[in-house]
Design an enzyme around this catalytic site. Structure first.
Site, PDB file in Angstrom:
ATOM      1  CE1 TYR A   1      -4.017   0.944   4.465  1.00 51.16           C
ATOM      2  CE2 TYR A   1      -2.698   0.092   6.250  1.00 51.16           C
ATOM      3  CZ  TYR A   1      -2.902   0.283   4.915  1.00 51.16           C
ATOM      4  OH  TYR A   1      -1.988  -0.176   4.027  1.00 51.16           O
TER       5      TYR A   1
ATOM      6  CB  VAL B   1       0.092  -5.821   4.311  1.00 47.86           C
ATOM      7  CG1 VAL B   1      -1.224  -5.277   4.802  1.00 47.86           C
ATOM      8  CG2 VAL B   1       0.083  -6.077   2.833  1.00 47.86           C
TER       9      VAL B   1
ATOM     10  CB  SER C   1      -0.933   0.016   1.208  1.00 48.25           C
ATOM     11  OG  SER C   1      -1.981  -0.882   1.004  1.00 48.25           O
TER      12      SER C   1
ATOM     13  CE  LYS D   1      -3.790   0.375  -1.207  1.00 48.94           C
ATOM     14  NZ  LYS D   1      -4.463  -0.162  -0.017  1.00 48.94           N
TER      15      LYS D   1
ATOM     16  CE1 TYR E   1      -4.152  -1.705  -4.691  1.00 50.55           C
ATOM     17  CE2 TYR E   1      -4.754  -4.024  -4.596  1.00 50.55           C
ATOM     18  CZ  TYR E   1      -4.436  -2.843  -3.951  1.00 50.55           C
ATOM     19  OH  TYR E   1      -4.396  -2.797  -2.579  1.00 50.55           O
TER      20      TYR E   1
HETATM   21  N1  GLN Z   1      -1.824  -5.739  -1.838  1.00 53.96           N
HETATM   22  C1  GLN Z   1      -2.398  -5.537  -0.538  1.00 53.96           C
HETATM   23  C2  GLN Z   1      -3.900  -5.696  -0.605  1.00 53.96           C
HETATM   24  O1  GLN Z   1      -4.513  -5.204  -1.500  1.00 53.96           O
HETATM   25  C3  GLN Z   1      -2.026  -4.168  -0.054  1.00 53.96           C
HETATM   26  C4  GLN Z   1      -2.679  -3.836   1.264  1.00 53.96           C
HETATM   27  C5  GLN Z   1      -1.812  -3.066   2.201  1.00 53.96           C
HETATM   28  O2  GLN Z   1      -0.614  -2.921   2.066  1.00 53.96           O
HETATM   29  N2  GLN Z   1      -2.440  -2.597   3.253  1.00 53.96           N
HETATM   30  O3  GLN Z   1      -4.506  -6.291   0.229  1.00 53.96           O
END
Ligand code: GLN
Length: 339
Positions: free
Chosen positions: A261, A279, A84, A87, A209
């Site tokens: 988040y 993550v 993420s 993003k 993605y």
């Molecule tokens: N690729 C992960 C997902 O879409 C990214 C989520 C994250 O880093 N929080 O679940």
């Protein structure tokens, strides 16, 4: 230990060099590393099977200044996938390519207060709440896919590589692993398709993605990318302009309100700088016009943020007075110049 000038009684410190010649920032991150290396909170993410292979002991801290000086300790060369942390960058690319009004038609800028993978859209508009959660990020990838088609990944990779100052690549195994098991994200993509938020190549947008999440970086890369944002969109080492300053402002704003988040409010309160986590265990924080900060440590707390990453960033913010409203932080306003 003799110092050029002494610490104030305030928590924050002025930068200095100790008698041994070690820069204060280096001394501080060394200290943070020692303080948190034995913290055993959190679990390595396993919902993407390939991520479960990460070593929970891996730990790196890196700071890059807006003039390109690098301070680092621990595992700053170990590759891991961006997840993420990609993003805010893809959001910035969409803003540059399509303009604010167009992007805003498809994705909002409100914190959701929900988990990163929550399957909720805003009432009335059916738009995702913001581009830092999966619904919004998949929408942004779809916008870039609609614009660039098969070239979208190369486009993303070249922009992210410019921000990192070196050519980045994809971890095929992590990509395949998420592509095989990402049913929840697949459900999100189809929900977005149902509401007309993404174009009818929803599967291709989702594939983009998954690949963007599988881009490999190191802790040093993330700090350099953060420093590129801190340095008004220009990579501080290569000097290459990467993002327009107007878009950097939007990227940092959305990181500040939504980047961690459903911990974003507490993060803003406790740390007080824009940041983004992923993550795989990366956290990238930006001190506007001053620093890019990155940590890498795979064990995550219940919200999906790196447990050591949160502690290190909180510690650095307290010790250096980094919080945007800290009394030591003069901010980036030019008003002080004209007053
Ligand atoms: N690729 C992960 C997902 O879409 C990214 C989520 C994250 O880093 N929080 O679940």
């Amino acid at each position: 230990m003799a110092r050029e000038w002494s610490d104030s009684s305030h928590d924050g410190v002025a930068l200095m060099t100790d008698a041994g010649g070690k820069h204060e920032l280096q001394r501080l991150i060394d200290e943070m590393y020692d303080q948190f290396r034995d913290l055993n909170d959190g679990q390595v993410a396993t919902y993407i099977p390939e991520l479960a292979k990460a070593n929970p002991k891996d730990f790196g801290i890196c700071i890059v200044t807006e003039d390109g000086r690098i301070f680092e300790v621990g595992d700053c060369d170990r590759p891991f996938t961006m997840q993420s942390v990609s993003k805010p960058f893809t959001f910035g690319m969409a803003l540059e390519e399509l303009g604010h009004q167009e992007v805003y038609k498809y994705v909002g800028v409100e914190p959701s207060g929900d988990a990163f993978n929550s399957i909720t859209l805003q009432d009335n508009t059916n738009r995702p709440f913001n581009p830092m959660i999966n619904t919004g990020a998949i929408t942004v990838s779809a916008l870039l896919h609609a614009r660039h088609g098969d070239k979208a990944l190369d486009f993303m990779l070249s922009r992210l590589s410019a921000a990192a100052g070196r050519q980045l690549t994809i971890d095929e195994d992590v990509y395949q692993s998420e592509n095989r098991t990402g049913h929840r994200n697949r459900a999100i993509a189809h929900l977005l398709l149902n509401f007309g938020v993404v174009h009818d190549e929803a599967e291709a947008a989702l594939d983009l993605y998954f690949r963007q999440c599988a881009i490999l970086v190191t802790c040093r890369d993330l700090a350099m990318m953060g420093a590129t944002l801190a340095n008004m969109g220009r990579n501080p080492v290569t000097g290459e302009p990467v993002f327009e300053i107007g878009c950097v402002k939007d990227m940092l704003s959305i990181m500040f309100t939504c980047g961690m988040y459903d911990y974003s409010g507490q993060w803003a309160y406790r740390v007080g700088v824009p940041a983004k986590s992923g993550v795989s265990g990366g956290v990238m924080a930006v001190v506007n016009r001053q620093l890019g900060i990155a940590t890498y440590s795979p064990p995550l707390d219940a919200r999906g943020n790196s447990a050591r990453g949160i502690e290190v960033c909180s510690g650095l913010a307290a010790r250096l007075g980094l919080h945007v409203f800290d009394c030591l932080n003069a901010g980036s306003s030019y008003l002080k110049v004209v007053l």
